[in-house]
Design an enzyme around this catalytic site. Structure first.
Site, mmCIF file in Angstrom:
data_model
loop_
_atom_site.group_PDB
_atom_site.id
_atom_site.type_symbol
_atom_site.label_atom_id
_atom_site.label_comp_id
_atom_site.label_asym_id
_atom_site.label_seq_id
_atom_site.Cartn_x
_atom_site.Cartn_y
_atom_site.Cartn_z
ATOM 1 N N HIS A 1 0.859 -1.190 0.000
ATOM 2 C CA HIS A 1 0.000 0.000 0.000
ATOM 3 C C HIS A 1 0.889 1.232 0.000
ATOM 4 O O HIS A 1 1.827 1.323 0.786
ATOM 5 C CB HIS A 1 -0.902 0.028 1.239
ATOM 6 C CG HIS A 1 -1.742 1.264 1.294
ATOM 7 N ND1 HIS A 1 -2.910 1.409 0.573
ATOM 8 C CD2 HIS A 1 -1.548 2.444 1.935
ATOM 9 C CE1 HIS A 1 -3.407 2.608 0.786
ATOM 10 N NE2 HIS A 1 -2.597 3.260 1.612
ATOM 11 N N SER B 1 -7.629 3.852 9.219
ATOM 12 C CA SER B 1 -8.383 3.801 7.966
ATOM 13 C C SER B 1 -7.666 2.892 6.967
ATOM 14 O O SER B 1 -8.260 1.978 6.380
ATOM 15 C CB SER B 1 -8.512 5.231 7.421
ATOM 16 O OG SER B 1 -8.909 5.240 6.087
ATOM 17 N N LYS C 1 -8.623 -1.557 6.107
ATOM 18 C CA LYS C 1 -8.901 -2.094 4.768
ATOM 19 C C LYS C 1 -7.865 -3.144 4.382
ATOM 20 O O LYS C 1 -8.196 -4.190 3.826
ATOM 21 C CB LYS C 1 -8.897 -0.958 3.731
ATOM 22 C CG LYS C 1 -10.134 -0.081 3.855
ATOM 23 C CD LYS C 1 -10.082 1.124 2.946
ATOM 24 C CE LYS C 1 -9.119 2.166 3.453
ATOM 25 N NZ LYS C 1 -9.272 3.507 2.967
ATOM 26 N N ARG D 1 -14.733 12.547 7.213
ATOM 27 C CA ARG D 1 -13.489 13.264 7.542
ATOM 28 C C ARG D 1 -13.110 14.217 6.427
ATOM 29 O O ARG D 1 -12.601 15.322 6.660
ATOM 30 C CB ARG D 1 -12.357 12.260 7.786
ATOM 31 C CG ARG D 1 -12.499 11.515 9.114
ATOM 32 C CD ARG D 1 -11.567 10.313 9.174
ATOM 33 N NE ARG D 1 -10.201 10.675 8.913
ATOM 34 C CZ ARG D 1 -9.306 9.886 8.288
ATOM 35 N NH1 ARG D 1 -9.656 8.683 7.877
ATOM 36 N NH2 ARG D 1 -8.085 10.299 8.091
ATOM 37 N N ASP E 1 -15.140 2.421 7.578
ATOM 38 C CA ASP E 1 -14.144 3.355 7.054
ATOM 39 C C ASP E 1 -14.685 4.124 5.860
ATOM 40 O O ASP E 1 -14.423 5.319 5.708
ATOM 41 C CB ASP E 1 -12.859 2.630 6.650
ATOM 42 C CG ASP E 1 -11.877 3.618 6.053
ATOM 43 O OD1 ASP E 1 -11.456 4.519 6.793
ATOM 44 O OD2 ASP E 1 -11.588 3.540 4.850
HETATM 45 N N1 URA Z 1 -6.066 6.874 2.707
HETATM 46 C C1 URA Z 1 -7.000 6.208 3.394
HETATM 47 O O1 URA Z 1 -7.448 5.138 2.987
HETATM 48 N N2 URA Z 1 -7.422 6.726 4.555
HETATM 49 C C2 URA Z 1 -6.954 7.883 5.057
HETATM 50 O O2 URA Z 1 -7.373 8.290 6.117
HETATM 51 C C3 URA Z 1 -5.988 8.568 4.323
HETATM 52 C C4 URA Z 1 -5.556 8.039 3.142
#
Ligand code: URA
Length: 430
Positions: free
Chosen positions: A86, A187, A191, A172, A165
């Protein structure tokens, strides 16, 4: 059944610098996901977290509750070891495109659920969608079949993965509460952990084109995410990498696909190759595959074969010509010298304004739009030489893109004081 709490008391506790109990965290995430805690209450709680932070025990419970809000993929039926990467996002960051097939060509399986771009950083799905016929949405059965067969899948995350999320991130975004390390870490990691890979490599970007502008913040985010992943049983490491100037020469959807294909064909820009190979080594080591040579698999066509199979499996034609923007504009060097700073943020915003990115989730993107660098930091340039090539379908967009680039680069005097930055700044483990 989770206990019932009172949203206002939970908000007050965090507002006053207190610590939330495991029961309060489980309840607030679950109640928010099903709509029993209102957006304005969750927004107040997110702001209290942004201002007062979270203890490590609160953060791991918060992350676990976000994972539990949806399904956790079970990849135990996949015979190859599963490993993923990621990136926290940057300009010209097309690394997933060559990396996923490269790692699959060396014996691992890469299940990558990706997102679309928002703001000045591009999204992997937007890039791949510039390939004629390629589709981002797969059923669970198609996902598993491709992972077992081709060994690499890059597709859209379904609605069932960490739905808390999905809702919280959208909230957010409009309440000034994105820039909180515990909220970002939970967050991303909710995932990624829900995705079910055995190993995970985080590419945490630092610099003008990244979320984290300072090395100290990027280190803290990296360490927090590595701890969360490790505690959840996912073998996790992070590389801290520079995002002060764009990766490679291309920023924009089809332009980045074309550059990725150059890398898969054994060529391409040296920074893109270096980072791809470094991340491949980490992803493979995470699942015990060592002693392989990713550089060789790029050079000898193994990674390219897997790329073509991966694109075909999702309906794409890997040999079809990529879309090209209708209009171009070239920015030339105003004088002789050494190209110093090329600001990633300026290039990202220019590319976005040319049509490569979106301002709202619903907006379409242009496949051909973007910026091609014609020189990189450290190159000697002469007056009149092309520095940037701007691509768009709508010439009216040039003016605002040029305004974004204005002041976004420096040309130092001949033999100038250019000092290269380290691309890979550090490796972070627990
Ligand atoms: N990417 C995400 O998936 N979540 C965040 O809070 C910031 C970047």
């Amino acid at each position: 059944m989770t206990e019932s709490f009172d949203a206002v008391s939970v908000i007050r506790t965090k507002r006053d610098g207190g610590e939330l109990s495991a029961g309060e965290i489980d309840w607030v995430i679950s109640a928010y996901t099903r709509g029993d805690v209102a957006d304005e209450q969750m927004a107040a709680l997110a702001m209290a977290i942004l201002l007062n932070g979270m203890q490590p025990s609160e953060l791991s419970r918060w992350t676990a509750a976000m994972i539990a809000s949806g399904e956790r993929l079970d990849l135990s039926g996949v015979s190859r070891p599963t490993t993923d990467k990621h990136s926290t996002g940057g300009v010209g960051d097309k690394i997933t495109l060559p990396l996923a097939p490269l790692v699959a060509s060396l014996g691992a399986a890469v299940p990558q659920l990706s997102g679309r771009g928002l703001g000045h950083t591009g999204g992997t799905l937007d890039k791949l969608e510039s390939i004629p016929g390629w589709r981002a949405t797969l059923s669970n059965a198609e996902f598993r079949r491709q992972l077992a067969g081709v060994g690499a899948v890059v597709c859209a995350a379904g609605d069932g993965l960490a739905p808390a999320d999905r809702k919280l991130y959208a909230l957010r975004d409009v309440t000034g509460t994105v820039e909180s390390i515990p909220l970002i870490a939970s967050s991303i990691m909710s995932k990624k952990i829900a995705e079910g890979a055995s190993a995970l490599v985080l590419d945490v970007k630092v610099g003008t084109g990244a979320f984290m502008k300072t090395e100290a913040d990027a280190r803290e985010l990296a360490r927090t995410m590595v701890e969360l992943g490790t505690a959840a049983g996912t073998k996790t490491v992070a590389l801290l990498t520079d995002m002060n100037s764009p990766l490679g020469y291309a920023a924009g959807n089809a332009l980045e696909v074309a550059e990725s294909i150059e890398v898969l064909a054994g060529g391409g820009p040296s920074d893109v190759i270096r980072l791809t190979v470094a991340l491949a080594i980490e992803m493979l080591a995470g699942v015990g595959i060592t002693g392989v040579d990713p550089g060789q698999a790029l050079a000898d066509g193994r990674a390219m074969d897997t790329w073509r199979a991966m694109i075909r499996a999702q309906g794409g034609d890997p040999l079809a010509p990529l879309p090209v923007a209708a209009e171009r504009h070239v920015v030339t060097a105003p004088r002789d010298g050494v190209l110093g700073r090329v600001d990633a943020y300026a290039v990202g915003v220019a590319s976005w304004r040319l049509g490569a990115g979106r301002a709202r989730k619903e907006d379409p993107v242009s496949a051909g739009a973007g910026v091609l660098l014609r020189a990189k930091p450290g190159d000697t340039v002469t007056a009149g030489q092309p520095l940037f090539e701007l691509h768009t379908d709508e010439p009216a967009r040039f003016e605002r893109a040029l305004a974004a680039l204005d002041g976004g680069y420096d040309i130092n005097g001949a033999g100038g004081d250019y000092r290269p930055r380290e691309l890979i700044i550090d490796r972070i483990t627990v």
